[in-house]
Design an enzyme around this catalytic site. Structure first.
Site, PDB file in Angstrom:
ATOM      1  N   ASP A   1       0.831  -1.200   0.000  1.00 50.99           N
ATOM      2  CA  ASP A   1       0.000   0.000   0.000  1.00 50.99           C
ATOM      3  C   ASP A   1       0.865   1.250   0.000  1.00 50.99           C
ATOM      4  O   ASP A   1       2.077   1.194   0.223  1.00 50.99           O
ATOM      5  CB  ASP A   1      -1.037  -0.009   1.127  1.00 50.99           C
ATOM      6  N   ILE A   2       0.223   2.364  -0.294  1.00 58.16           N
ATOM      7  CA  ILE A   2       0.921   3.643  -0.400  1.00 58.16           C
ATOM      8  C   ILE A   2       1.028   4.241   0.993  1.00 58.16           C
ATOM      9  O   ILE A   2       0.031   4.392   1.715  1.00 58.16           O
ATOM     10  CB  ILE A   2       0.169   4.576  -1.357  1.00 58.16           C
TER      11      ILE A   2
ATOM     12  N   GLU B   1      -6.048   2.265  -0.679  1.00 54.20           N
ATOM     13  CA  GLU B   1      -4.699   2.412  -1.229  1.00 54.20           C
ATOM     14  C   GLU B   1      -3.902   1.113  -1.127  1.00 54.20           C
ATOM     15  O   GLU B   1      -2.687   1.108  -1.285  1.00 54.20           O
ATOM     16  CB  GLU B   1      -3.950   3.530  -0.491  1.00 54.20           C
TER      17      GLU B   1
END
Length: 312
Positions: free
Chosen positions: A188-189, A232
């Protein structure tokens, strides 16, 4: 006033002509794309509904076994059910001695004898119904687009969660059947909520799209599957990839994202990602185990400070 009205009508007419030309150009491009398409089988009843199988090899077998070129996991389909042959005279179909038979337009064809297929013919194997489309048909593009709409995430143009989970289950079973490697990456970001809060949600959407586009177009292979798992968080499935190679791939993705300049309008947005990996081994009993292990590895990466790759 009358002169102005006539001028407006002439302008509208010219604009209508321009629009018609633009539409014609678009259709011409679509027709040119269609000419390059191979003969295709589209699942119109059964699973995976809407999926297209392009007949690109001289002989392709449809069956339940995972090594079949057209693998459909329906119990009423035999392990090796039907063969499709790209002969000099067109596509032909042959039943391979299946239990439930192969039907063309609801007529059961003889076993072990090739039967010619015509454009639009319906082929039934078990409860799965497929429509045959000759090469060069614009319908081939249409069905492919419909399948994309059903399986893709609108924003990132990656697989949606439902689709990526189905692909994971299928690839896990195939990996077991073929005794091949399979690695799952969850990532994920980092601090994405802060990105949204600081730069706005449009900038956040931009980051999601750019990160996915960069990975899809430059950092993974065509047979790899990238999907949006939620928000995300993303899943990347790497078939035929042992863990040590997958770690190198993940590290290259991490490094590339960190070094890339993401600029939305006039703002530079710093972006990093955290990644967790798990590979199928003797202790992995199901695709759910693989997913859980990769998720735990992702948690480790975030817990250890983010912007890193961790393995479970």
């Amino acid at each position: 006033m009358t002169k102005q009205k006539g001028s407006d009508e002439a302008s509208d007419s010219r604009e209508a002509t321009k629009t018609a030309l633009a539409d014609g150009d678009t259709l011409k491009i679509r027709l040119e794309e269609a000419k390059a398409t191979a003969p295709t089988l589209v699942v119109i009843s059964g699973k995976p509904l809407g999926k297209s199988f392009h007949l690109t090899e001289e002989k392709m077998v449809l069956g339940r076994e995972l090594t079949a070129e057209i693998s459909i996991g329906e119990t009423a389909i035999s392990r090796r059910h039907t063969e499709f042959y790209l002969s000099p005279n067109g596509v032909q179909v042959k039943d391979l001695g299946s239990t439930n038979g192969t039907y063309v337009n609801d007529v059961r064809i003889p076993k072990e004898v090739y039967h010619p297929l015509n454009d639009g013919d319906l082929v039934r194997c078990g409860s799965t119904l497929l429509k045959f489309l000759k090469e060069g048909k614009i319908e081939n593009l249409h069905y492919g687009k419909m399948y994309d709409l059903a399986t893709q995430d609108d924003l990132t143009q990656t697989f949606n969660k439902k689709a990526i989970l189905e692909i994971l289950a299928e690839e896990f079973s195939r990996s077991v059947a073929r005794s091949t490697a399979l690695t799952l990456v969850m990532f994920d970001i980092d601090h994405f909520k802060q990105t949204n809060d600081r730069f706005g949600h449009l900038a956040g959407d931009y980051v999601l799209k750019e990160v996915c586009g960069l990975i899809k177009n430059k950092l993974i292979r065509g047979k790899d599957s990238l999907g949006r798992y939620g928000g995300e968080e993303f899943s990347l499935l790497l078939p035929d990839t042992p863990l040590h190679i997958a770690v190198d791939i993940a590290e290259r993705i991490r490094s590339t994202i960190e070094k890339t300049q993401f600029r939305y309008e006039t703002q530079d947005i710093p972006v990093t990602i955290s990644l967790g990996l798990s590979s199928r081994d003797s202790t992995t009993q199901s695709h759910g185990d693989l997913l859980a292990n990769a998720d735990k590895a992702l948690y480790d990466a975030k817990h250890q400070g983010r912007n890193r790759v961790c393995v479970r």
